[in-house]
Design a protein around this motif. Structure first.
Motif, PDB file in Angstrom:
ATOM      1  N   ILE A 277       6.677   7.001  -1.482  1.00 54.20           N
ATOM      2  CA  ILE A 277       6.856   7.157  -0.156  1.00 54.20           C
ATOM      3  C   ILE A 277       8.019   6.457   0.398  1.00 54.20           C
ATOM      4  CG2 ILE A 277       5.574   6.875   2.041  1.00 54.20           C
ATOM      5  CD1 ILE A 277       2.948   6.567   0.802  1.00 54.20           C
ATOM      6  N   THR A 281       9.211   6.466   6.456  1.00 58.74           N
ATOM      7  CA  THR A 281       8.152   7.395   6.367  1.00 58.74           C
ATOM      8  C   THR A 281       6.658   7.129   6.103  1.00 58.74           C
ATOM      9  OG1 THR A 281       8.373   8.349   4.327  1.00 58.74           O
ATOM     10  CG2 THR A 281      10.078   9.204   5.986  1.00 58.74           C
ATOM     11  N   THR A 282       5.806   7.969   6.785  1.00 59.94           N
ATOM     12  CA  THR A 282       4.350   7.674   6.340  1.00 59.94           C
ATOM     13  C   THR A 282       3.650   8.880   5.752  1.00 59.94           C
ATOM     14  OG1 THR A 282       3.618   8.504   8.447  1.00 59.94           O
ATOM     15  CG2 THR A 282       4.220   6.316   8.399  1.00 59.94           C
ATOM     16  N   ARG A 283       2.653   8.572   5.277  1.00 57.56           N
ATOM     17  CA  ARG A 283       1.518   9.723   4.431  1.00 57.56           C
ATOM     18  C   ARG A 283       0.297   9.345   4.925  1.00 57.56           C
ATOM     19  NH1 ARG A 283       6.035  11.259   3.676  1.00 57.56           N
ATOM     20  NH2 ARG A 283       7.171  12.103   1.906  1.00 57.56           N
ATOM     21  N   SER A 284      -0.548  10.367   4.828  1.00 56.47           N
ATOM     22  CA  SER A 284      -2.016  10.144   4.801  1.00 56.47           C
ATOM     23  C   SER A 284      -2.778   9.938   3.615  1.00 56.47           C
ATOM     24  CB  SER A 284      -2.562  11.472   5.686  1.00 56.47           C
ATOM     25  OG  SER A 284      -2.568  12.498   4.663  1.00 56.47           O
ATOM     26  N   GLN A 287      -2.737  13.123   1.909  1.00 60.62           N
ATOM     27  CA  GLN A 287      -1.547  13.280   1.151  1.00 60.62           C
ATOM     28  C   GLN A 287      -1.320  12.425  -0.363  1.00 60.62           C
ATOM     29  OE1 GLN A 287       0.752  12.757   4.444  1.00 60.62           O
ATOM     30  NE2 GLN A 287       1.483  14.996   4.461  1.00 60.62           N
ATOM     31  N   GLN A 288      -1.791  11.098  -0.030  1.00 65.41           N
ATOM     32  CA  GLN A 288      -1.411  10.438  -1.250  1.00 65.41           C
ATOM     33  C   GLN A 288      -2.419  11.061  -2.385  1.00 65.41           C
ATOM     34  OE1 GLN A 288      -2.784   6.431  -0.578  1.00 65.41           O
ATOM     35  NE2 GLN A 288      -2.054   5.724  -2.655  1.00 65.41           N
ATOM     36  N   ILE A 319       0.791   4.151   4.814  1.00 65.44           N
ATOM     37  CA  ILE A 319      -0.488   5.163   4.669  1.00 65.44           C
ATOM     38  C   ILE A 319      -1.146   4.968   6.098  1.00 65.44           C
ATOM     39  CG2 ILE A 319      -2.742   5.629   3.724  1.00 65.44           C
ATOM     40  CD1 ILE A 319      -0.559   6.646   1.958  1.00 65.44           C
TER      41      ILE A 319
END
Length: 347
Positions: A277, A281-284, A287-288, A319
């Protein structure tokens, strides 16, 4: 040091004089004993170079100190309320006990009332105080066990792997065969002290000292790596501290520190996905999970993130919930919010 504190000379003199006017102004930590005291403590006074000063009991606990049993700094200056005194005595008698809410209720205490008192008086909850005290007690025991190891270094060893016989006498096994040494210490950060652990192979622990379940994480790590811990210095600790400082100053967006993190195949996949990542930025979780290779494994990914023992460098703070919400973080939601804001502003 906290800039709002009086000068060190002034505070040290107040400590020598047991000056009650400084109650509530500072807390004194004694480096040689690992305890912290109120200004009016009647115990023998430490040397000037063996004292450091803090603004609160919370700061002293966060930096590895335990409450003095002579002056009892966890009580408010004008003594704790009568209803709380018996519980404080119990806690002092059994410093490693894990008090549960139901146990407090059985003794006639309201857990919420106890929590509010500690939060108002010391800035931390009762459970956070117990957790930090246990960690500090364990840290002290590890530190006391360093004597034999340190003597080996003084005799000319320049590597942790160079004193197998001495280490075997201390731990029961030889490094490099059945186990190895994890060198631990504390490093300061703008978000509070962090406990760091390294081997000659890499970084294996980096957590905020007040993190929930830190004790459990340490025991799991020791078992998986068949290791014992000592406190001390190590080049990798210095390198990590330097890179973290650069990160907090907004000068570093990635780390080049070798990692030695034991885990299951799935955990390794989850942690590797975190490392992908980008900064800022971020991910849910979903998404991970997709990156891991199983979009349905959202809960398993969340568990793996919770078992990550390398904060910031393995960036589980990136996250967030699918709806954009700032969800759980072992180091505390306030730290997660700070880290995300810091990275967004320094992209």
């Amino acid at each position: 040091m906290i800039s709002t504190l009086p000068s060190i000379d002034e505070m040290y003199q107040a400590l020598l004089d047991k000056n009650s006017h400084y109650e509530g102004v500072f807390i004194a930590g004694v480096k040689t004993t690992g305890i912290f005291c109120r200004p009016t403590c009647s115990a023998r006074k430490p040397k000037y170079e063996n004292v450091e000063f803090f603004r609160s009991t919370k700061d002293a606990l966060s930096n590895g100190y335990r409450a003095c049993k002579v002056c009892r700094p966890m009580k408010s200056y004008h003594s704790a309320p009568d209803w709380l005194v018996p519980l404080l005595k119990e806690v002092e008698s059994y410093p490693t006990k894990k008090w549960k809410d139901y146990e407090l209720s059985q003794l006639g205490y309201s857990p919420s009332r106890v929590r509010r008192y500690f939060k108002k008086t010391h800035g931390i909850t009762f459970q956070a105080y117990l957790r930090m005290s246990r960690i500090n007690e364990a840290f002290l025991k590890i530190k006391e066990g360093q004597t034999v190891t340190q003597s080996a270094f003084e005799q000319g060893y320049d590597s942790l792997s160079g004193f197998s016989d001495t280490f075997k006498n201390m731990t029961g096994f030889s490094p490099g065969t059945q186990g190895q040494i994890i060198t631990i210490n504390r490093i300061p950060t703008p978000l509070g002290p962090m406990m760091i652990g390294v081997t000659d192979e890499g970084l294996c622990l980096l957590e905020f000292t007040d993190r929930k379940m830190l004790e459990t994480q340490i025991e799991v790590l020791k078992k998986r790596m068949q290791s014992e811990m000592i406190t001390g210095k190590h080049p990798m600790i210095d390198n990590t501290a330097k890179q973290l400082q650069e990160y907090f100053e907004g000068k570093r967006k990635s780390f080049d520190i070798p990692l030695a993190v034991p885990g299951t195949d799935f955990q390794q996949k989850a942690w590797n996905a975190l490392m992908k990542i980008p900064y800022g930025t971020t991910r849910s979780y979903k998404q991970q999970a997709d990156v891991v290779g199983d979009v349905k494994a959202v809960r398993a990914v969340a568990r793996a993130n919770g078992e990550n023992k390398i904060s910031i460098i393995i960036p589980c703070h990136r996250i967030i919930g699918s709806d954009g919400s700032i969800v759980g973080y072992g180091g505390g939601i306030h730290r997660k919010q700070w880290l995300l804001k810091h990275e967004f502003e320094n992209q």
